[in-house]
Motif scaffolding. Structure first.
Motif, short mmCIF file in Angstrom:
data_model
loop_
_atom_site.label_atom_id
_atom_site.label_comp_id
_atom_site.label_asym_id
_atom_site.label_seq_id
_atom_site.Cartn_x
_atom_site.Cartn_y
_atom_site.Cartn_z
N VAL A 281 0.63 -1.28 -0.02
CA VAL A 281 0.01 0.16 -0.06
C VAL A 281 0.95 1.07 0.21
CG1 VAL A 281 -1.86 -1.18 1.15
CG2 VAL A 281 0.05 0.07 2.51
N ARG A 282 0.22 2.26 -0.18
CA ARG A 282 0.87 3.70 -0.01
C ARG A 282 0.63 4.20 1.68
NH1 ARG A 282 0.65 6.19 -5.68
NH2 ARG A 282 -1.63 6.87 -5.17
N THR A 283 1.66 5.07 2.06
CA THR A 283 0.97 5.50 3.34
C THR A 283 0.35 6.79 3.04
OG1 THR A 283 3.26 6.52 3.35
CG2 THR A 283 3.08 4.24 4.41
N GLN A 284 0.14 7.62 4.40
CA GLN A 284 -0.29 8.91 4.24
C GLN A 284 0.43 9.73 3.51
OE1 GLN A 284 -1.84 10.08 8.16
NE2 GLN A 284 -2.73 11.78 7.28
N HIS A 285 1.81 9.82 3.77
CA HIS A 285 2.61 10.55 3.17
C HIS A 285 3.21 10.30 1.93
CE1 HIS A 285 2.42 12.65 6.96
NE2 HIS A 285 2.65 11.38 7.72
N SER A 286 2.51 9.18 1.04
CA SER A 286 2.75 8.73 -0.12
C SER A 286 4.12 8.12 -0.05
CB SER A 286 2.94 9.96 -1.15
OG SER A 286 1.54 10.66 -1.32
N GLY A 287 4.60 7.26 0.83
CA GLY A 287 5.74 6.45 1.16
C GLY A 287 5.22 5.10 0.82
N ASP A 349 -5.68 5.62 -5.76
CA ASP A 349 -6.13 7.06 -5.57
C ASP A 349 -6.94 7.61 -4.19
OD1 ASP A 349 -5.83 7.78 -8.23
OD2 ASP A 349 -7.16 6.33 -8.99
N SER A 350 -7.37 6.39 -3.74
CA SER A 350 -8.35 6.62 -2.22
C SER A 350 -7.38 6.25 -1.10
CB SER A 350 -9.52 6.22 -2.19
OG SER A 350 -9.71 4.83 -2.66
N ASN A 351 -6.29 5.68 -1.61
CA ASN A 351 -5.51 4.70 -0.27
C ASN A 351 -6.59 3.59 0.38
OD1 ASN A 351 -3.25 3.89 1.15
ND2 ASN A 351 -3.56 5.77 2.48
N ALA A 352 -7.45 2.85 -0.18
CA ALA A 352 -8.16 2.10 0.57
C ALA A 352 -7.98 0.68 0.14
CB ALA A 352 -9.73 2.56 0.01
N ILE A 353 -8.27 -0.28 0.95
CA ILE A 353 -8.19 -1.52 0.77
C ILE A 353 -9.57 -2.17 0.60
CG2 ILE A 353 -7.47 -4.03 2.20
CD1 ILE A 353 -5.48 -2.32 3.89
N LEU A 354 -9.39 -3.14 -0.50
CA LEU A 354 -10.69 -3.92 -0.81
C LEU A 354 -10.65 -5.14 0.03
CD1 LEU A 354 -10.10 -1.78 -3.34
CD2 LEU A 354 -11.55 -3.57 -4.54
N LEU A 355 -11.81 -5.30 0.79
CA LEU A 355 -11.92 -6.42 1.49
C LEU A 355 -13.09 -7.25 1.28
CD1 LEU A 355 -11.41 -4.69 5.03
CD2 LEU A 355 -9.99 -6.21 4.11
N SER A 356 -12.80 -8.55 1.27
CA SER A 356 -13.97 -9.42 0.97
C SER A 356 -14.37 -10.06 2.37
CB SER A 356 -13.56 -10.77 0.07
OG SER A 356 -13.39 -10.11 -1.05
N THR A 357 -15.79 -10.20 2.47
CA THR A 357 -16.04 -10.98 3.74
C THR A 357 -17.26 -11.84 3.31
OG1 THR A 357 -17.97 -9.43 4.11
CG2 THR A 357 -16.00 -8.82 4.80
N PHE A 358 -18.00 -12.54 4.25
CA PHE A 358 -18.97 -13.62 3.99
C PHE A 358 -20.34 -12.74 3.73
CE2 PHE A 358 -17.72 -17.00 7.09
CZ PHE A 358 -16.65 -17.45 6.05
N TYR A 359 -20.25 -11.50 3.87
CA TYR A 359 -21.65 -10.36 3.70
C TYR A 359 -21.25 -9.67 2.61
CZ TYR A 359 -22.47 -12.91 7.76
OH TYR A 359 -22.78 -13.82 8.61
N GLY A 360 -20.37 -9.50 1.80
CA GLY A 360 -20.16 -8.48 0.68
C GLY A 360 -18.40 -8.07 0.47
N GLU A 361 -18.33 -7.09 -0.48
CA GLU A 361 -17.30 -6.66 -0.77
C GLU A 361 -17.24 -5.16 -0.11
OE1 GLU A 361 -16.26 -10.13 -1.55
OE2 GLU A 361 -18.11 -9.15 -2.98
#
Length: 451
Positions: A281-287, A349-361
């Motif tokens: 991932v990228r950090t908050q300071h683009s590292g 672009d939003s620095n967000a992780i996509l998580l899969s669960t039993f109830y959706g993405e």
């Protein structure tokens, strides 16, 4: 020759009310939300609006206006299952029903049996690799246009070198006013990364469309167990493409200085060496950052966020930034029912992780800890797959139906005939406000489809 006093007393030229109203209208329309249905709906108001909204110059300014300070809207995801030779499927998010684009519009170029692989999206461009043809395909999903590039001579079977992953990016400078999402192939960079047959060397090579040639192949000696994960996307960190490698390490290719290095995972991370436990991932300071599931069963829902940074002595290493307890964020309204989490994608672009669960993405933003539901479903298992977010300005499409079109068209045609020269400033302000009110009503209530 007229005297200065006579020139000063001469009347000012008459204002062209039609031109002024047109400019005001364009400024208003530029502020429509950048959702897929916004422009098709507005184009149904009258012929004047339709003419403005279909003008290529306006569409370019529309993208520039909305892309200046934030990324293009998220249109959906390319879903690639973790198995060979299956075309990635474009999936819609839970956005408004009139903003949903038919997935068939984004059908990736793919022929079964030729060893195709999908390696992600960036700046409105998607990247595919065909092992049989030994070529990379840079694809614009909006227009369907493609650029096919043969592998560089350094990546050939005779030398025992194989492509394992790849990355693409727009090379235009944002500081010069360029807005990503309006790239259209000019210019772009493409990087290939691979390994030799015995896994003891890694290779990388960069293609730049401005020069039209491949650069030199950069090599790095590694251990046999260091394998680039084909099911994980690249992450752009400053001037480097970064890929996850087996064991939780990171392969970094700096395309500016043409260097290739392997960065080992944090020493304090004792998670099993399984690639679904790690995400670059990228950090908050683009590292450079690394997200790690601290438990191997994926049921505790604990993610550690590490950042690569220098200490006081200038030594670069990993530092733990935060620990996220997912089961405290995602309640789902459950009463003790089992659940599991898996990191299956990342949105730069939003620095967000996509998580899969039993109830959706879900998409979890790493700074704010806010999450949104992307795809709803309920299942007793999570399939191994990778989600590649696709962002762009969807400014094409034809509206098919509209309620009460005639009433609103007559209303706007009447207003459009007002002359500014005959109206005081109050009347012009009223015209401005009226258009805004009616526009908001149209966007909220008028039904149309995006094709």
């Amino acid at each position: 020759m007229s005297s200065p006093s006579a020139a000063a007393s001469s009347p000012a030229p008459a204002l062209d009310g039609g031109v002024i109203l047109e400019e005001i209208l364009e400024e208003i329309l530029l502020r429509l939300p950048p959702q897929p249905s916004s422009l098709p709906r507005a184009s149904l108001v009258c012929t004047r609006w339709r003419r403005i909204l279909s003008d290529p110059g306006f569409l370019s300014r529309f993208r520039e206006h909305h892309g200046r300070n934030k990324p293009p809207p998220l249109l959906g995801f390319f879903d690639e299952e973790f198995r060979r030779d299956k075309r990635p499927i474009f999936k819609l998010t839970t956005m408004g029903r009139w903003d949903r684009i038919p997935p068939a519009r984004f059908s990736a170029p793919w022929i079964r049996g030729e060893g195709w692989a999908f390696f992600g999206c960036r700046h409105g461009l998607a990247l595919l690799i065909c092992q049989k043809r030994r070529e990379a395909v840079v694809w614009d999903p909006l227009t369907g246009h493609q650029r096919r590039l043969a592998f560089p001579p350094g990546f050939c079977r005779k030398k025992g070198r194989f492509v394992q992953n790849a990355a693409v990016m727009c090379a235009a400078a944002v500081e010069d006013g360029h807005v990503h999402g309006d790239c259209r192939f000019t210019p772009f960079r493409l990087a290939l990364v691979g390994s030799d047959s015995d896994g003891t060397h890694k290779f990388a090579c960069l293609y730049e469309s401005e020069s039209g040639v491949w650069g030199d192949v950069v090599s790095l000696e590694t251990t046999r167990s260091t394998c680039v994960c084909v099911a994980k996307p690249s992450v752009l960190v400053r001037n480097s493409f970064c890929w996850l490698v087996s064991g939780g390490g990171i392969l970094e290719f700096d395309f500016e200085i043409q260097s290739l290095v392997v960065i080992q995972k944090p020493a304090d991370v004792n998670v099993a060496a399984y690639h679904w436990s790690f995400l670059v991932v990228r950090t908050q300071h683009s590292g450079l950052g690394l997200a790690v599931f601290s438990e191997p069963d994926y049921q505790s829902g604990t993610i550690q966020l590490w950042e690569r940074k220098s200490n006081r002595d200038g030594v670069v290493g990993w530092e733990l930034q935060k620990t996220i307890q997912l089961d405290g964020l995602f309640s789902f309204g459950l009463t003790g029912e089992p659940n599991a989490f898996m990191m299956q994608g990342y949105d730069e672009d939003s620095n967000a992780i996509l998580l899969s669960t039993f109830y959706g993405e879900y998409m979890l933003q790493l700074e704010s800890m806010q999450f949104i539901n992307l795809i709803e479903h309920q299942s007793a298992c999570i399939f191994t797959r990778t989600y590649y977010p696709y962002r762009n300005f969807y400014v094409i499409g034809n509206p098919l139906s509209l309620s009460a079109l005639g009433v609103f068209s007559m209303f706007f045609l009447t207003i459009g005939n007002w002359r500014v020269a005959e109206c005081a400033g109050t009347m012009l302000k009223l015209y401005y406000q009226t258009i805004l009110y009616v526009m908001c009503y149209l966007i909220s209530h008028v039904e149309c489809y995006v094709s």
